[in-house]
Design an enzyme around this catalytic site. Structure first.
Site, PDB file in Angstrom:
ATOM      1  N   ASP A 118       0.885  -1.167   0.000  1.00 50.87           N
ATOM      2  CA  ASP A 118       0.000   0.000   0.000  1.00 50.87           C
ATOM      3  C   ASP A 118       0.923   1.217   0.000  1.00 50.87           C
ATOM      4  O   ASP A 118       1.415   1.629   1.045  1.00 50.87           O
ATOM      5  CB  ASP A 118      -0.907  -0.008   1.233  1.00 50.87           C
ATOM      6  N   GLU A 124      -1.390  -1.587  -4.697  1.00 48.01           N
ATOM      7  CA  GLU A 124      -2.652  -0.871  -4.860  1.00 48.01           C
ATOM      8  C   GLU A 124      -2.466   0.273  -5.845  1.00 48.01           C
ATOM      9  O   GLU A 124      -1.466   0.992  -5.803  1.00 48.01           O
ATOM     10  CB  GLU A 124      -3.161  -0.328  -3.523  1.00 48.01           C
ATOM     11  N   ASP A 163      -2.105   1.049   7.379  1.00 44.20           N
ATOM     12  CA  ASP A 163      -1.402   0.884   6.105  1.00 44.20           C
ATOM     13  C   ASP A 163      -0.975  -0.567   5.884  1.00 44.20           C
ATOM     14  O   ASP A 163      -1.013  -1.072   4.760  1.00 44.20           O
ATOM     15  CB  ASP A 163      -0.190   1.822   6.042  1.00 44.20           C
TER      16      ASP A 163
END
Length: 166
Positions: free
Chosen positions: A7, A67, A139
């Protein structure tokens, strides 16, 4: 198969490692790569690069899932996030790994079953799916969600290939 989920963020990049064996998922590790917000962007990108390379060297994942960028309200923030994302992807590719990309909608759908789920829902489902003793940092939980999404997508794609539908 070991999967590293990432991420990306310019201040905090989350990572999550899972092992997928058929439909079974096992948590291996998760955490964050934190940068100093007072450092110039180039130094923060180096911190991200070095951190991702270190995680790959320590855990030996077979594939990496990242992502994709969401629509940011601030164009400058989106640009900086793009740099962080590109840096993480470059670290993976330079380590000889395939990189797969997923939108937040795809990740939330794979983890929660609803693409508009909130972060707390994603964190709770990641905890449940991986049988974690506690909720992972935001996160890191998002990164684990990306890895879970890739594991599910990979399984589906392999099934489609076996039946000749892809």
């Amino acid at each position: 198969m070991r999967i590293l989920g990432i991420d990306p963020g310019s201040r905090v990049t989350g990572y999550g490692l899972i092992e997928a064996q058929g439909n079974r998922l096992r948590h291996l590790d998760n955490g964050i790569i934190a940068t100093n917000p007072n450092d110039p962007l180039a130094m923060r990108l180096k911190t991200i690069y070095d951190g991702v390379v270190r995680v790959i060297a320590d855990h030996g994942p077979a594939e990496v899932a990242v992502e994709q960028i969401f629509l940011a309200r601030n164009p400058q923030a989106a640009l900086v996030l793009g740099h962080a994302r590109g840096t993480a992807m470059l670290a993976a590719v330079n380590s000889g790994l395939a990189v797969h990309e997923y939108t937040a909608l795809q990740v939330k759908s794979a983890v929660v079953g609803y693409g508009r789920a909130g972060k707390p829902q994603v964190q709770q489902m990641v905890k449940a799916l991986l049988n974690l003793p506690e909720i992972a940092q935001e996160d890191a939980a998002d990164a684990l969600g990306v890895a879970i999404c890739h594991a599910h997508s990979r399984t589906l794609n392999q099934a489609l290939l076996r039946t000749g539908h892809r």
